[in-house]
Design an enzyme around this catalytic site. Structure first.
Site, short mmCIF file in Angstrom:
data_model
loop_
_atom_site.label_atom_id
_atom_site.label_comp_id
_atom_site.label_asym_id
_atom_site.label_seq_id
_atom_site.Cartn_x
_atom_site.Cartn_y
_atom_site.Cartn_z
CD GLU A 196 -2.99 1.38 2.12
OE1 GLU A 196 -2.73 0.76 3.54
OE2 GLU A 196 -4.17 1.73 2.02
N GLY A 252 3.67 2.27 10.88
CA GLY A 252 3.99 1.15 11.88
C GLY A 252 3.46 -0.10 11.59
CB ALA A 253 0.56 -2.03 11.61
CD GLU A 296 -4.80 -1.79 5.86
OE1 GLU A 296 -3.88 -1.39 6.50
OE2 GLU A 296 -5.41 -0.94 4.95
CG HIS A 302 -5.67 1.31 12.82
ND1 HIS A 302 -6.26 2.39 12.83
CD2 HIS A 302 -5.31 0.91 11.75
CE1 HIS A 302 -6.12 2.95 11.53
NE2 HIS A 302 -5.44 1.83 10.81
CD GLU A 303 -2.87 -1.84 10.78
OE1 GLU A 303 -3.44 -2.20 9.77
OE2 GLU A 303 -2.24 -0.91 10.98
CG HIS A 307 -7.59 -1.30 8.10
ND1 HIS A 307 -8.54 -0.44 7.45
CD2 HIS A 307 -6.35 -1.01 8.71
CE1 HIS A 307 -7.70 0.63 7.61
NE2 HIS A 307 -6.49 0.63 8.25
CD GLU A 366 -5.73 3.72 6.86
OE1 GLU A 366 -5.83 3.43 8.13
OE2 GLU A 366 -5.14 2.88 6.07
ZN LIG Z 1 -4.94 1.76 8.60
#
Ligand SMILES: [Zn+2]
Length: 880
Positions: A157, A292-293, A295, A328-329, A332, A351
């Site tokens: 992404e 940081g991460a 999905e 959060h992830e 997603h 987001e």
């Molecule tokens: Zn996100």
């Protein structure tokens, strides 16, 4: 994706400024021709990790929709070695367009409509920063080996799948994927789906075939391989795994527990169960300057500090952040992966929603963390940015990859989250959830635009939301609700309200109108909802006669401006307000005071009204506000008077919480303690400074005597007030650190010194070979927090070297962000000069933001601080 940001400002912790944006004017959208689309990919590849190259082949089942001689796909840094279309005797000619990142196969006659199979053989590059297929090297002390180990991962992404496989690399073009890879035996292979079969090959190799993916966007495809271990648990029929580098399983338990609790929660909330057989959360060594991460469906990638909890090093704040990023992830996996935005214009849907859902689910399992209360501080920060030059609407036209890169900003994430929160507040949580379930049901495996969400919620909601939602997502800026008058009569209060536009830059002052739902309440009474729109006064009658609170509960995305009398009534009974309202009113009054919309005295009077037993989150917010004001005071003769006042307000709070963890205290109290130590030290409290020295001596003698929170806050303060021997000691500790995480932490601390001389030494260290290039940029960010001008000059002077240490996606953001804390207008000249030589004209949005921020800070310093000085002269020595 979880992009890097800060949700709470503190000298001790802060380092990144708001991410870039791109208020692009709508141009020509750069997309692939739609005459041919893919249905299924069979990818087979062989990485050569040592040589940082790979060979691949792909068969793509495509559908030709109308007569065309050519097939265009996305590709970057890939060389096509051969191309053929099944049934065609002659190979197509291959041409590349680097500017729009495509490869085009041209045939000497039109292709027939219907299904075809395209075959490509190609080779490409393994990168060393997180885009496309990339390698991360790490020294693993657990293994005792001196040679660095190398692990492979992918990061696609927003538009980097095209660096791995020629493909239709747009979120709206979904397909299924079969992935096979040839690897050294013994490495653990990872992808979205579980391994379906493995062939043992000669020469110590294995060929791994992953099960077929569901229909999904190319940016969600994932591959990883390394010397990993996996801890697992079956939850709701799904094999949930935490994947770590060998030796780290002890740090994975927290994440496994969190993911195991969250999965059933999300299955329930979304009403559509998680559709893949497994879900991996993968901890990679190292870090990125950008995110940081990520999905990836079924294979979530995290840089390890966002997933692992180390009992010795991880603080309460770290644990909260890890939980939130996991949530959060995982959110997603539905919002983004199962249902995906049709194009990057609607990135905020992914987001904003994931950020909101992360808070909602975290709050469900950990109400004691008060994440919604904490989120008000992030909302305040994004409102400041949304009121300045360089802001843009939540839904913003994105033409190409470069603009999409810039869309991962605070407006997308934090304003997006706040808007979802405001709409949930307005329609009620059960109607909102019913709308989300309907949306998942109707659009799974598909693509959507924002209006599809409003339509689904609208069908479940008793109140219409379309106009409200359009106003807040399609126009930039911060609505403000003004209390014009307030009158008590017969046990009820009549308020007269209107709506204006809160803007603090010339460029952002266009008067805008929103249909704005606002809750109002008198103290202790149930709120009344009203829609306020435009400058014409609206009357609302609400129960009770105490102080009247606008945006009661602080669910709305807006500023509230009170009459002087209204605010005085609130200050008199401040202790009785809910923490949300206490915090919201503090934020609104400091912001309006800085902007000259209210006297600074109104804010300062409130700071004297803070009672002893205030919620720690509210107090942490106050600490952050004082730190921001202190930054503006830097170098002024009146700074000592301000600092003395700040100490007088904060010290009694510190005496109350003490230096050491107390049995039964809340996690947020531990976080407040760290904030108070950082701030009181910064403001020159002699007792904190002396005790820091004494404790550091004790720490050196016996580190085990300090828990993780006490250790982090101590070292942060030690680094800030360091003299030469102390700084040298920290450097020596960094060299000898037992883990990658600790080494990174200690090196970064070297950039935190107040001392100009030590700051110069820290910057010199960046240029040396001692500090790895993945850590060096973070040291520079640290020095920029206290020494923005000197750091900017350094970065400009050494740009040739520094630019080699930065990831492509963050290089254009790096320099302007260093200047963000400056109040010196000369800095603007430096930035402009640098931009002219280094940033293309259409990629200067970050410069616009930084310059707007500096100009505003300089203005507040020149015009508002004198008002603070006058207030301090009268009230500063009076005990609060
Ligand atoms: Zn996100």
């Amino acid at each position: 994706m979880k992009r890097l940001s800060i949700s709470r400002y503190s000298i001790a912790a802060s380092l990144l400024f708001a991410l870039a944006t791109n208020a692009a004017t709508a141009g020509q959208r750069v997309v692939l021709p739609d005459a041919v689309t893919p249905a299924h990919y069979r990818i087979d590849f062989t990485p050569n990790a040592a040589a940082l190259t790979f060979k691949g082949s792909v068969e793509i089942d495509v559908v030709v929709h109308r007569a065309t001689n050519s097939i265009a796909l996305n590709a970057v840094d890939l060389v096509i070695d051969s191309a053929s279309l099944a049934g065609e005797s002659k190979a197509p000619t291959v041409s590349y367009d680097k500017a729009i990142e495509t490869v085009t196969l041209t045939f000497d006659h039109p292709l027939t409509n219907g299904a075809h199979t395209l075959k490509l053989a190609y080779h490409g590059t393994i990168y060393q920063s997180a885009s496309g297929l990339f390698a991360l090297d790490y020294q693993d002390p657990n293994v005792g080996s001196k040679a660095p180990l190398r692990a492979l991962f992918t990061q696609f992404e927003n538009s980097d799948a095209r660096r791995f496989v020629p493909c239709w690399d747009e979120p709206g073009i979904k397909a299924t994927f079969d992935l096979s890879a040839t690897l050294p035996a013994g490495l653990m292979p990872l992808s979205n789906m579980p391994v379906a079969s493995t062939d043992a090959l000669a020469g110590g190799l294995q060929r791994v075939h992953f099960a077929r993916s569901p229909q999904m966007s190319s940016y969600l495809l994932f591959f990883g391989a390394g010397d990993f271990e996996r801890v697992r648990r079956v939850v709701d029929g799904v094999d949930v795994g935490i994947v770590v580098k060998r030796g780290d399983t002890a740090n994975a338990g927290y994440a496994l527990d969190a993911a195991s609790a969250l999965l059933p929660y999300f299955n329930e909330y979304f009403g559509t169960p998680y559709p893949l057989p497994k879900l991996d959360l993968i901890a990679a060594p190292g870090s990125s300057q950008f995110f940081g991460a990520m999905e990836n469906w079924g294979a979530i990638f995290y840089f390890e500090k966002y997933l692992l909890v180390d009992a010795r090093l991880s603080t309460q704040a770290d644990r909260q952040a890890v939980y939130n990023v996991i949530a959060h992830e995982m959110a997603h996996q539905w919002f983004g992966d199962l249902v995906t935005m049709a194009w990057w214009d609607d990135l905020w849907l992914n987001e904003g929603f994931a950020s909101w859902m992360a808070n909602k689910s975290t709050d469900h399992f950990h109400p004691e963390w008060k994440v919604w209360l904490q989120s008000l501080t992030a909302k305040h920060a994004v409102m400041q940015r949304d009121a300045r030059d360089g802001t843009h609407p939540i839904i913003t036209p994105i033409d190409d990859v470069a603009q999409a890169n810039n869309a991962f900003d605070d407006i997308t994430y934090t304003k997006g989250e706040a808007v979802i929160r405001a709409l949930e507040f307005y329609v009620g949580d059960s109607a909102f959830r019913a709308g989300v379930r309907r949306y998942m049901r109707d659009h799974k495996y598909g693509n959507t635009v924002t209006d599809d969400l409003w339509a689904a919620i609208g069908k479940e909601s008793a109140v219409p939301i379309e106009q409200i939602a359009h106003d807040i997502t399609r126009q930039a800026g911060v609505p403000m609700v003004n209390m014009l008058s307030s009158r008590c009569d017969g046990g009820k209060t009549t308020l007269s309200l209107n709506q204006t536009h809160f803007a603090i830059d010339a460029g952002s002052t266009t008067a805008r109108v929103w249909h704005l739902p606002v809750k109002v309440a008198t103290l202790g009474q149930a709120p009344t909802a009203i829609i306020v729109s435009g400058a014409a006064p609206a009357q609302v009658v609400t129960a009770g006669c105490g102080p009247a609170i606008l945006n009661a509960g602080q669910g709305g995305y807006l500023r509230s401006r009170y009459t002087h009398e209204g605010l005085a009534a609130i200050a008199a009974r401040y202790a009785e307000l809910s923490p949300d309202d206490q915090l919201g009113i503090l934020n609104d009054t400091v912001s309006l005071g800085n902007a000259g919309e209210l006297p600074m005295a109104d804010y300062l009077d409130l700071t004297r009204s803070i009672p002893a037993a205030t919620d720690p989150v509210v107090l942490s917010t106050l600490v952050g506000q004082f730190e921001q004001l202190d930054l503006l005071y830097r170098g002024l003769p009146t700074q000592p008077a301000f600092r003395a006042y700040a100490r007088r307000v904060l010290k009694p709070q510190f005496v109350r919480v003490g230096w050491d963890v107390r049995a039964g205290e809340s996690d947020n109290t531990a976080i407040l303690r760290a904030d108070l130590i950082a701030a009181l030290g910064e403001f020159g409290d002699p007792e904190v400074i002396a005790e820091t020295r004494a404790r550091f001596a004790r720490y050196l003698a016996k580190p085990a005597g300090f828990d993780a929170g006490a250790r982090r806050s101590l070292l942060g303060r030690v680094a800030a007030q360091a003299d030469q021997p102390t700084w040298d000691k920290l450097r020596q500790m960094a060299r000898a650190a037992a883990s990658e995480l600790e080494r990174r932490e200690l090196y970064e601390l070297l950039g935190s010194a107040e001392s100009d001389d030590l700051t110069r030494q820290a910057l010199a260290l960046v240029l040396s070979s001692e500090v790895p290039s993945t850590i060096a940029p973070n040291i520079i960010r640290r020095t920029a927090a206290r020494h923005p001008e000197a750091t900017l000059d350094f970065a400009v002077a050494h740009w040739d070297k520094l630019s080699t240490m930065l990831e492509a996606s963050s290089a254009q953001l790096f320099v302007p962000r260093l200047a963000g804390n400056s109040t010196n207008l000369k800095t603007i000249e430096t930035l402009n000069a640098f931009a002219t030589g280094h940033a293309p004209e259409n990629a200067r949005q970050e410069y616009v933001l930084a310059i707007a921020r500096i100009r505003y800070s300089a203005k507040v310093r020149a015009t508002r601080l004198p008002e603070v000085d006058r207030w301090l002269a009268v009230n500063g020595s009076v005990p609060p």
